[in-house]
Design a protein around this motif. Structure first.
Motif, PDB file in Angstrom:
ATOM      1  N   GLY A   1      -2.727  25.414  59.047  1.00 45.44           N
ATOM      2  CA  GLY A   1      -1.344  25.571  59.477  1.00 45.44           C
ATOM      3  C   GLY A   1      -0.648  24.255  59.734  1.00 45.44           C
ATOM      4  O   GLY A   1      -1.223  23.173  59.576  1.00 45.44           O
ATOM      5  N   ALA A   2       0.618  24.350  60.158  1.00 43.06           N
ATOM      6  CA  ALA A   2       1.435  23.156  60.350  1.00 43.06           C
ATOM      7  C   ALA A   2       0.850  22.223  61.396  1.00 43.06           C
ATOM      8  O   ALA A   2       0.911  21.003  61.277  1.00 43.06           O
TER       9      ALA A   2
ATOM     10  N   ARG B   1      -3.139  40.301  50.214  1.00 36.24           N
ATOM     11  CA  ARG B   1      -3.274  39.560  48.966  1.00 36.24           C
ATOM     12  C   ARG B   1      -2.903  38.090  49.077  1.00 36.24           C
ATOM     13  O   ARG B   1      -3.268  37.281  48.238  1.00 36.24           O
ATOM     14  N   GLY B   2      -2.184  37.671  50.096  1.00 36.07           N
ATOM     15  CA  GLY B   2      -1.850  36.260  50.251  1.00 36.07           C
ATOM     16  C   GLY B   2      -2.916  35.467  50.974  1.00 36.07           C
ATOM     17  O   GLY B   2      -2.766  34.262  51.197  1.00 36.07           O
ATOM     18  N   LEU B   3      -4.015  36.119  51.314  1.00 29.50           N
ATOM     19  CA  LEU B   3      -5.037  35.482  52.141  1.00 29.50           C
ATOM     20  C   LEU B   3      -6.205  34.953  51.314  1.00 29.50           C
ATOM     21  O   LEU B   3      -6.757  35.661  50.482  1.00 29.50           O
TER      22      LEU B   3
ATOM     23  N   ARG C   1       3.718  44.506  61.426  1.00 27.55           N
ATOM     24  CA  ARG C   1       3.305  44.605  60.020  1.00 27.55           C
ATOM     25  C   ARG C   1       2.818  43.277  59.454  1.00 27.55           C
ATOM     26  O   ARG C   1       2.125  43.253  58.445  1.00 27.55           O
ATOM     27  N   ARG C   2       3.197  42.165  60.087  1.00 29.31           N
ATOM     28  CA  ARG C   2       2.770  40.855  59.597  1.00 29.31           C
ATOM     29  C   ARG C   2       1.607  40.282  60.397  1.00 29.31           C
ATOM     30  O   ARG C   2       1.320  39.098  60.348  1.00 29.31           O
ATOM     31  N   THR C   3       0.940  41.131  61.150  1.00 26.07           N
ATOM     32  CA  THR C   3      -0.261  40.718  61.867  1.00 26.07           C
ATOM     33  C   THR C   3      -1.396  41.664  61.503  1.00 26.07           C
ATOM     34  O   THR C   3      -1.179  42.741  60.956  1.00 26.07           O
TER      35      THR C   3
ATOM     36  N   LEU D   1      -0.767  35.176  57.568  1.00 32.30           N
ATOM     37  CA  LEU D   1       0.140  36.274  57.248  1.00 32.30           C
ATOM     38  C   LEU D   1       1.557  36.009  57.753  1.00 32.30           C
ATOM     39  O   LEU D   1       2.527  36.533  57.200  1.00 32.30           O
ATOM     40  N   ALA D   2       1.669  35.196  58.792  1.00 32.03           N
ATOM     41  CA  ALA D   2       2.987  34.836  59.309  1.00 32.03           C
ATOM     42  C   ALA D   2       3.622  33.698  58.518  1.00 32.03           C
ATOM     43  O   ALA D   2       4.749  33.295  58.801  1.00 32.03           O
TER      44      ALA D   2
END
Length: 390
Positions: free
Chosen positions: A77-78, A201-203, A104-106, A54-55
């Motif tokens: 992730g990176a 929705r991005g998950l 909100r982004r967690t 989400l981040a």
């Protein structure tokens, strides 16, 4: 008992610190030592991985229930080992109330939100691996205590049980000395992951079970239409109206310091199915977001009936509860500063949220009614007929 036998002084006080404190009273940190607590332990680890997605630092999460009773959580992730490794080490070895700042982004996947430190302490063994730029950063722990030093190796080899490519893998084995059972329920976890994919929705999140003797089973959840898909699924599960149109919208409001995503449909069965979520955590007791939703729906329906001068308009004030009858809806808010009432965070208390959600629902639903007046008239007529039946 004599007063002499009841003497108590500083010498009798034992201060428990670190993993020892968690292991002494595990129920304080994961709720219980039964199946419910076991699943909370798993969710504490998944919480970190989903928050990475989400981040914007990762794209997917893969969870595996291994044949030897462990759980492996992988994100893509990176994986910059030089910086991400020490950061992960701090989460695993230091107690934080929560695995990171809530915003909100967690997500708040596990109700207790105690972080990786608790998962490490309550696992008989845990391995953390960060991959990036051709190297691996690895550390191992036993019941919260480090058993190996960091090890950077490269290039990546893709050993059995190890992921390749950049990202982070946490493998852990819930401690049989702590938990009554260490057998995770595939259906329970799958349903929670499905819910998370609807709400974010991005998950993309998968669950693989390697334990069945008949062979592994795997499910993947990803829903491009977010809570609209959620409402459609809820309605289909109830066998209500598979072709009903789902109405929905998203909105950001600075007054509540967050965003909202709302979807609904009026089906043809009695009994409202309205679910609320705050930062992806189900608010089973309700809260201001659901109060605002109901306010907005009632206002929009009543305003439409009056504007059209429908015969039922005068009766709606006394039938506000019937306006939401047969509604299937999902109300998801994501806030920078969520105010949960109670330790398990199942009741949202932010006062501004009620006003903001009510206003947004009233406006968006009002516009939808104006575009589809026949559908709106059906809703009003259904409310009136339901009142007559009662």
């Amino acid at each position: 008992m004599s007063a002499e036998g009841m003497e108590y002084n500083a010498a009798d006080i034992k201060v428990l610190e670190g993993s020892e404190a968690v292991r002494k009273r595990p129920g304080m940190y994961v709720g219980s030592t039964g199946e419910r607590g076991l699943h909370h332990l798993v969710l504490e680890v998944i919480d970190r991985a989903v928050s990475e997605v989400l981040a914007g630092r990762a794209g997917s999460v893969d969870v595996t229930l291994t044949a030897d009773g462990g759980v492996r959580v992988v994100d893509d992730g990176a994986g910059d080992g030089e910086s991400r490794g020490p950061d992960l080490e701090a989460q695993l070895t230091r107690f934080h109330l929560g695995s990171g700042p809530i915003g909100r982004r967690t997500t708040v996947i596990a109700p207790f939100h105690m972080g990786l430190f608790v998962a490490n302490a309550l696992s008989s063994r845990l391995t953390a691996e960060v991959r990036g730029e051709g190297t691996r950063w690895v550390k191992e722990y036993a019941r919260g205590a480090e058993v190996e030093q960091p090890d950077a190796v490269g290039p990546l080899t893709g050993d059995a049980g190890s992921a390749t490519g950049s990202g982070t893998t946490i493998s852990f084995w819930p401690d049989t000395e702590i938990f009554e059972t260490t057998w995770c329920s595939f259906p329970v976890l799958a349903e929670r992951f499905r819910q998370l994919a609807f709400l974010n929705r991005g998950l993309a999140i998968s669950l693989t079970d390697e334990r069945p003797v008949s062979g592994p089973r795997r499910v993947l959840f990803q829903f491009p239409d977010g809570v609209r898909d959620f409402v459609a699924a809820l309605d289909a599960e109830a066998g209500a109206c598979p072709h009903a149109e789902v109405f929905g919208f998203e909105r950001e409001d600075v007054r509540m310091e967050g965003t909202m995503e709302v979807a609904l449909l009026w089906g043809y069965s009695r009994g409202a199915r309205i679910r609320g979520f705050a930062n992806s955590l189900a608010t089973h007791e309700g809260g201001t977001h659901l109060d605002g939703f109901r306010d907005g729906v009632v206002d929009a329906v009543t305003a439409f009936a009056r504007e059209r001068d429908l015969p039922a308009a005068s009766d709606l004030d006394a039938r506000a509860d019937l306006i939401v009858e047969s509604l299937t809806a999902v109300v998801s808010v994501k806030l920078d500063q969520p105010e949960y009432l109670g330790a398990t965070r199942t009741l949202l208390g932010n006062a501004d949220v009620r006003v903001c959600v009510a206003e947004a629902v009233r406006e968006h639903l009002g516009d939808w009614f104006a575009e589809q007046p026949k559908r709106a008239e059906e809703v009003v007529d259904r409310v009136v007929r339901a009142g007559r039946r009662d």
